[in-house]
Design an enzyme around this catalytic site. Sequence first.
Site, PDB file in Angstrom:
ATOM      1  CG  ASP A  16      35.187  38.107  31.797  1.00  0.00           C
ATOM      2  OD1 ASP A  16      35.542  39.038  31.055  1.00  0.00           O
ATOM      3  OD2 ASP A  16      34.841  36.992  31.361  1.00  0.00           O
ATOM      4  CG  HIS A  33      39.051  48.352  30.479  1.00  0.00           C
ATOM      5  ND1 HIS A  33      38.779  47.051  30.824  1.00  0.00           N
ATOM      6  CD2 HIS A  33      39.267  48.347  29.139  1.00  0.00           C
ATOM      7  CE1 HIS A  33      38.833  46.289  29.742  1.00  0.00           C
ATOM      8  NE2 HIS A  33      39.109  47.049  28.710  1.00  0.00           N
ATOM      9  CG  LEU A 128      44.124  41.393  51.364  1.00  0.00           C
ATOM     10  CD1 LEU A 128      43.458  40.063  51.728  1.00  0.00           C
ATOM     11  CD2 LEU A 128      43.123  42.271  50.600  1.00  0.00           C
TER      12      LEU A 128
HETATM   13  C1  FPP Z   1      37.829  41.855  31.632  1.00  0.00           C
HETATM   14  O1  FPP Z   1      36.818  42.567  30.996  1.00  0.00           O
HETATM   15  C2  FPP Z   1      38.868  42.684  32.195  1.00  0.00           C
HETATM   16  C3  FPP Z   1      40.163  42.759  31.754  1.00  0.00           C
HETATM   17  C4  FPP Z   1      40.682  42.102  30.561  1.00  0.00           C
HETATM   18  C5  FPP Z   1      41.169  43.526  32.448  1.00  0.00           C
HETATM   19  C6  FPP Z   1      40.912  43.795  33.900  1.00  0.00           C
HETATM   20  C7  FPP Z   1      41.168  45.206  34.084  1.00  0.00           C
HETATM   21  C8  FPP Z   1      40.658  45.978  35.054  1.00  0.00           C
HETATM   22  C9  FPP Z   1      39.786  45.503  36.147  1.00  0.00           C
HETATM   23  C10 FPP Z   1      40.944  47.435  35.037  1.00  0.00           C
HETATM   24  C11 FPP Z   1      42.339  47.865  35.279  1.00  0.00           C
HETATM   25  C12 FPP Z   1      43.160  47.026  36.122  1.00  0.00           C
HETATM   26  C13 FPP Z   1      43.883  47.429  37.189  1.00  0.00           C
HETATM   27  C14 FPP Z   1      44.789  46.447  37.843  1.00  0.00           C
HETATM   28  C15 FPP Z   1      43.821  48.782  37.753  1.00  0.00           C
HETATM   29  P1  FPP Z   1      36.775  42.487  29.408  1.00  0.00           P
HETATM   30  O2  FPP Z   1      37.544  43.647  28.877  1.00  0.00           O
HETATM   31  O3  FPP Z   1      37.272  41.143  28.964  1.00  0.00           O
HETATM   32  O4  FPP Z   1      35.261  42.696  29.138  1.00  0.00           O
HETATM   33  P2  FPP Z   1      34.303  41.744  28.288  1.00  0.00           P
HETATM   34  O5  FPP Z   1      34.461  40.362  28.842  1.00  0.00           O
HETATM   35  O6  FPP Z   1      32.957  42.329  28.545  1.00  0.00           O
HETATM   36  O7  FPP Z   1      34.743  41.879  26.867  1.00  0.00           O
END
Ligand code: FPP
Length: 231
Positions: A16, A33, A128
């Site tokens: 997150d 991201h 893993l």
């Molecule tokens: C949370 O941050 C993250 C996500 C909703 C998506 C997770 C995605 C990634 C780690 C990148 C791409 C994934 C892969 C598998 C390569 P948020 O967008 O909710 O940020 P915030 O909480 O600050 O709004």
Amino acid sequence: MKKFAKYPTHIAFIMDGNRRWAKRRGLTKYVGHEKGAERLVDIIKILSEIPEIKYASFFAFSTENWNREKKEVDAIFKLVTYMFENHEKEFKDINIKFVCMGDIKRFPTEMQEIIIKAVEESKNNTGLTVNLALNYGGRADIVNAVNKLIKNGAQSVTEEDISKNLYSYPAPDIDLLIRTSGEQRVSNFMLYQLAYSEFYFPKIHWPSFNKRQLNKALKIYSKRNRRFGGN
Ligand code: FPP
């Protein structure tokens, strides 16, 4: 090298804070991201070097994430595709086995194919196991498991039956869940597998989560006294 008295066999991450990380730095959410995806690759590599940790689960895309604007959803899809295509050899060299948790049928066809290929080609790897949650919801995981059992003729089900039909099977229950960015919620992630997990909520956003942070989490875990409801 063994650093701690005990390790989680199964560690899970709610990654997150990508957008907040970016906003704080005056960057776009897409960069957030992107950095988040880089961190995911880094953490997989680090975990693969800890033999005590056998399974790692990551929440990459939830069933609720479809509610974000299309451009953002597409950007996350691109990052998933890029990760598998560009790190294929690296993951193979470190013996990673990929498992996909969730219903991927709603994803673009090319993305589905890339995910299926990564899972298929890594299925005999013995390092893993990485469970990647894509279009995943914890309640849907349980409902799906029960429906599979009913389809196979079950009249009633046991806890073990459900465990064995979850997307993450054969991974055991989660020992340690880490959710970055300070939010203290489970957000419909692996509800059944989290029954007796230890939780750790570092304030840091996911793109800043590094080896040092991971070690801190593992140290804290090694000192937790897990009683599983007993003495
Ligand atoms: C949370 O941050 C993250 C996500 C909703 C998506 C997770 C995605 C990634 C780690 C990148 C791409 C994934 C892969 C598998 C390569 P948020 O967008 O909710 O940020 P915030 O909480 O600050 O709004």
